[in-house]
Design an enzyme around this catalytic site. Structure first.
Site, PDB file in Angstrom:
ATOM      1  N   SER A 117       0.874  -1.159   0.000  1.00  0.00           N
ATOM      2  CA  SER A 117       0.000   0.000   0.000  1.00  0.00           C
ATOM      3  C   SER A 117       0.917   1.216   0.000  1.00  0.00           C
ATOM      4  O   SER A 117       1.767   1.349   0.889  1.00  0.00           O
ATOM      5  CB  SER A 117      -0.878  -0.019   1.249  1.00  0.00           C
ATOM      6  OG  SER A 117      -1.956   0.868   1.094  1.00  0.00           O
ATOM      7  N   GLU A 118       0.776   2.106  -0.991  1.00  0.00           N
ATOM      8  CA  GLU A 118       1.781   3.148  -1.176  1.00  0.00           C
ATOM      9  C   GLU A 118       1.728   4.228  -0.094  1.00  0.00           C
ATOM     10  O   GLU A 118       2.556   5.126  -0.071  1.00  0.00           O
ATOM     11  CB  GLU A 118       1.694   3.770  -2.573  1.00  0.00           C
ATOM     12  CG  GLU A 118       0.448   4.580  -2.853  1.00  0.00           C
ATOM     13  CD  GLU A 118      -0.597   3.786  -3.626  1.00  0.00           C
ATOM     14  OE1 GLU A 118      -0.657   2.543  -3.449  1.00  0.00           O
ATOM     15  OE2 GLU A 118      -1.369   4.404  -4.378  1.00  0.00           O
ATOM     16  N   ASN A 119       0.762   4.133   0.809  1.00  0.00           N
ATOM     17  CA  ASN A 119       0.801   5.036   1.963  1.00  0.00           C
ATOM     18  C   ASN A 119       1.653   4.475   3.094  1.00  0.00           C
ATOM     19  O   ASN A 119       1.728   5.095   4.151  1.00  0.00           O
ATOM     20  CB  ASN A 119      -0.622   5.356   2.463  1.00  0.00           C
ATOM     21  CG  ASN A 119      -1.421   4.120   2.780  1.00  0.00           C
ATOM     22  OD1 ASN A 119      -1.306   3.113   2.094  1.00  0.00           O
ATOM     23  ND2 ASN A 119      -2.231   4.179   3.815  1.00  0.00           N
TER      24      ASN A 119
END
Lengths: 232, 221, 232, 221
Positions: B45-47
């Site tokens: 998840s790129e967060n």
């Protein structure tokens, strides 16, 4: 150790003035500096430039600053959840600079790390490349991007100590550590503030050197943007 | 014609053991539900998370744990958490093997449009531009046509381009397509009950159909 | 989770061949991949390019590889503690590229992060700027520096899990996390290897995605380069 | 003439409350011993530590805890550990207030030489080039002359330059000097028992002596 503790959010943000440039941590509503935003609403400076991955929602996060017309310009990667933003933008009352999320993160990291410019492949071929220098390295094209710094960084951590050391929790970390290093004055709010020496130095995410002021917030709402659950 | 869930199911068959995968918002997120359990793969998840698990039980919901779509999630065993600069260092640095994204349009040479800004619609760009510029194998999941019936598989993109010549494979409700080196959508498989004429009619860009085209089977009911 | 565990150092380094380019973690003798270096001595590939902050000492660390004449080129920031190095260099048998320590760290970080080039102020006005592009940003001069990547990264952590997640200890962290991301194949050795799920995700320093192989070392000497103590 | 310890003592008087400081190898390391205990300052070690403490007791010695000179050290309460990229991000990014370094030579316009490589001497550059290029206030601690008696305070550096116009203040065994904006070493204080003629004679670059020059006092015995 140097003591960075201040009494509360109001004291921490007391010199944020009209036309200040602010970095605001968080991704969506996760890991945002709730208490500093609340204090800022009361202080009510105008003409702010806000740099934040998102614009919050209409009644929480950066959205509150928009609603009160305190923001002149927004620099963000995604603003889709905010109607107030859209209204002001369409009326020409708000400037917007959209930056790919990874480029936004890296430009802020560069600001903190003293790297004035770097090359990235993100955005090549897109509208966002317009006017930017393009260069080829090893047969591939890259864009030149500049650092981002700000007058103040408002960030949120889970635990902190009086020396300014911070530990984040879960995905509430996101932009907070990078922004901590890129603010001329970095204001950290934490859920639990402990005396210097109580955090394990090996587990600190943000070294205290990046934090100029720290306070413990009173009550964290931590609003959830999209509740998604598995059936029991 | 495939449902959204069936498109996700079909994409899941492309996943290989040992891959690190980034799933975009929308149909791509659904892919997670269909990855065979014997495969060891990790979802990013790129967060700031490697190791996305299923949506949490009501009681385990944690506001400090969301995915890139801001949905509450859980973590699998062996996860790791990190900041946004590190998350995109992973993407930009070529460490993610597969990215599955939605798209507004594709061109026959593999360009993708997946964001737009205009006076009537402002959403933003998010992490899509970083993902399409990474070395990840790029799978696109989308409906074959816009709501007005016009094709999303174009000669050239009408919307602003997000990435050049980056798409590897396309999964629509009508079929699976690859991009030919010389340009063109090559039909690889067709959805059950769809005939080739419909695909021809709904594909604006150059379409290449060679030999017998297998029909997808084996969807979970 | 993906299982990265291999049996031992010999298995981990079995495909390091002649002419390979290696990143080796550690600062001085602190946090160096002792077991991988030992296994490499036995395998004995030649013509290696070694990128490491230091050259070790004559009988420990990278110094062992030098002594066995396995190294063709050394890329480092400081090599002052190694006589064998000096001997071979003076005899013209060894290439050397000296890089300021911060630039070395940032170039390796850039390699892992997909940044092909960036600007830094370090080295302006010095011999090391020769032949490099210089550009002014905001009234100050900067050098353009390229990323560094390698065929293999040999790194050392304190604890690790089978998914490749790593936790370092003390100042033994140093170059190890950056190198982990910049190796095409990253080989991590740890003092304690645990099953995936036993490390707190919030405390992981190097996410497992950067590690292709991991093993637990048998016995760590952890030699101290300079013993300095306070009187009791 | 000051001893090494006295030079370190004199520099310690420049330290201000709340500063983050990087100490180089040699005389700079000694400065830590003389920082008044009522000041809250933090010492950085560029190998990855903020909060260097005294050398450890024999029993507390830890091979995983060394300073930039590879000496075993301890940590003070409130320390933090990080990697080398972060350590130099701090330096390059202007977060360190004061850097205290040794030097081979200085020029009268504030250039510094603190490394050299030649066929007869190879040591390396370490972190010195990053430190002199940072925004930290740069204090130089060194002997006034080389062993052969030649001055280290030059018109121009003979050795390769490490940084341009970066030196703020110079502390030698003979005195304290600042760099004039127009170029030149301005004598600020002199060491006890040193006469001005000796300083004139041993300073090759432009020396400026104006008014009464105070003599340093108050060294610990």
């Amino acid at each position: 150790m140097i003591n960075k503790k201040v009494a509360n959010a109001a004291e921490a943000i007391q010199d944020i003035a009209d036309e200040s440039v602010l970095l605001l941590g968080g991704f969506g509503l996760c890991g945002i500096p709730e208490a500093a935003i609340q204090a800022l609403l009361e202080r009510n400076p105008k003409g702010l430039t806000c740099i934040s991955n998102n614009a919050g929602v209409d009644d929480f996060g950066v959205g509150l600053l928009l609603k009160k017309r305190m923001v002149k310009k927004l620099i963000a990667s995604y603003v889709g959840e905010n109607e107030e933003f859209e209204k002001q933008y369409k009326a020409g009352e708000l400037e917007l600079e959209l930056i790919p999320q990874g480029t936004l993160a890296e430009r802020i990291r560069a600001g903190g790390a003293g790297i004035p410019a770097f090359f990235t492949p993100a955005g090549i071929g897109s509208q966002l490349a317009e006017g930017k220098e393009i260069r080829e390295f090893d047969g591939r094209l890259y864009l030149l991007e500049r650092w981002i710094k700000a007058d103040f960084a408002l960030i949120k951590a889970w635990k902190g100590d009086t020396a300014g050391n911070l530990i984040y929790r879960g995905t509430a970390r996101n932009f907070n550590p990078l922004m901590a290093a890129a603010g001329k004055i970095t204001i950290a709010e934490v859920e639990e503030l402990v005396p210097a020496g109580e955090l394990d130095p090996n587990q600190v995410h943000t070294p205290g050197i990046y934090v100029q002021r720290i306070f413990q917030g009173d009550h964290y709402e931590k609003r959830i943007e999209k509740t998604t659950i598995s059936p029991e | 014609m495939l449902t959204k869930e069936q498109i996700a199911q079909r994409i899941a068959r492309e996943i290989k053991d040992g891959q690190y995968i980034n799933l975009g918002i929308g149909i791509p997120t659904l892919v997670a539900n269909y990855i065979p359990s014997h495969l060891q793969v990790v979802l990013q998840s790129e967060n700031g998370l490697l190791g996305i698990g299923p949506y949490p039980k009501q009681a385990d919901m944690d506001p400090d744990l969301v995915n890139a779509g801001k949905e509450t999630i859980s973590m699998v065993r062996g996860s790791s958490l990190f900041d946004s600069a590190e998350a995109f260092a992973m993407i930009r640095g070529g460490h993610i093997d597969v990215a599955i994204l939605g798209a507004l349009e594709l061109s026959e040479n593999g360009d993708i449009s997946n964001w737009k800004i205009s006076s009537s619609l402002i959403k933003g760009v998010g992490g899509a531009l970083d993902l399409v510029a990474s070395n990840a194998k790029l799978f696109v999941a989308m409906r074959h046509c816009h709501k007005d019936g016009s094709s999303k598989l174009k000669k050239q993109c009408k919307f602003p381009v997000t990435g050049l010549r980056c798409v590897h494979k396309i999964f629509t409700d009508l079929g699976v397509f690859s991009i030919l080196p010389e340009g063109g959508f090559k039909l690889v498989e067709k959805a059950p009950g769809v005939d080739l004429d419909e695909i021809r009619q709904k594909t604006e860009g150059r379409l290449v159909i060679k030999g017998e085209i297998p029909e997808m089977t084996g969807f979970a009911k």
